[in-house]
Design a protein around this motif. Structure first.
Motif, PDB file in Angstrom:
ATOM      1  N   VAL A  56       9.065  22.534 -45.085  1.00 14.57           N
ATOM      2  CA  VAL A  56      10.179  22.034 -45.910  1.00 14.57           C
ATOM      3  C   VAL A  56       9.627  21.251 -47.103  1.00 14.57           C
ATOM      4  O   VAL A  56      10.075  21.437 -48.238  1.00 14.57           O
ATOM      5  N   ARG A  89      17.159  30.530 -42.895  1.00 11.21           N
ATOM      6  CA  ARG A  89      18.203  30.550 -43.931  1.00 11.21           C
ATOM      7  C   ARG A  89      17.761  29.872 -45.222  1.00 11.21           C
ATOM      8  O   ARG A  89      18.352  30.110 -46.271  1.00 11.21           O
ATOM      9  N   ILE A  90      16.755  29.001 -45.124  1.00 11.13           N
ATOM     10  CA  ILE A  90      16.327  28.290 -46.333  1.00 11.13           C
ATOM     11  C   ILE A  90      14.973  28.766 -46.856  1.00 11.13           C
ATOM     12  O   ILE A  90      14.656  28.555 -48.017  1.00 11.13           O
TER      13      ILE A  90
END
Length: 108
Positions: A56, A89-90
């Motif tokens: 992330v 999804r990201i």
């Protein structure tokens, strides 16, 4: 214009130690004006929460430098972790590096 592409290939377990290494590498690559960073996870057999956090952070760092981050070659365990945490999804994940080449580089 050809994009400047850098490939990272972490291995083993992507945990806090390897995650910190990955973050440092991403920071170095974004400062060299890499347009596209591909993280090839073919040799990663497990990712823990720290590893997910590193991905992330990598995505955010690349986005801030106006680059693009892609992931490829995840094994079934890593794919399951991505699905359970909704990381799929990201993050833009490709099955293989060849699929990445065909879909991303062919359009550049």
């Amino acid at each position: 214009m050809n994009p400047k592409i850098k490939v990272l290939e972490p291995s083993g377990i992507l945990n806090s130690v390897k995650g910190n290494e990955l973050r440092r590498e991403i920071t170095n690559l974004t400062s060299t004006d890499a347009d596209i960073i591909l993280i090839d996870l073919k040799d990663v057999n497990f990712i823990d929460s720290s590893g997910l956090g590193a991905l992330v952070a990598a995505m955010q760092a690349v986005k801030q430098s106006n680059g693009k981050l892609f992931i490829c070659s995840v094994n079934d365990q890593v794919k399951t972790i991505f699905e359970l945490t909704k990381m799929d999804r990201i993050l833009q994940v490709f099955t293989t590096r060849e699929e990445f080449n065909n879909q991303v580089l062919a359009t550049k």
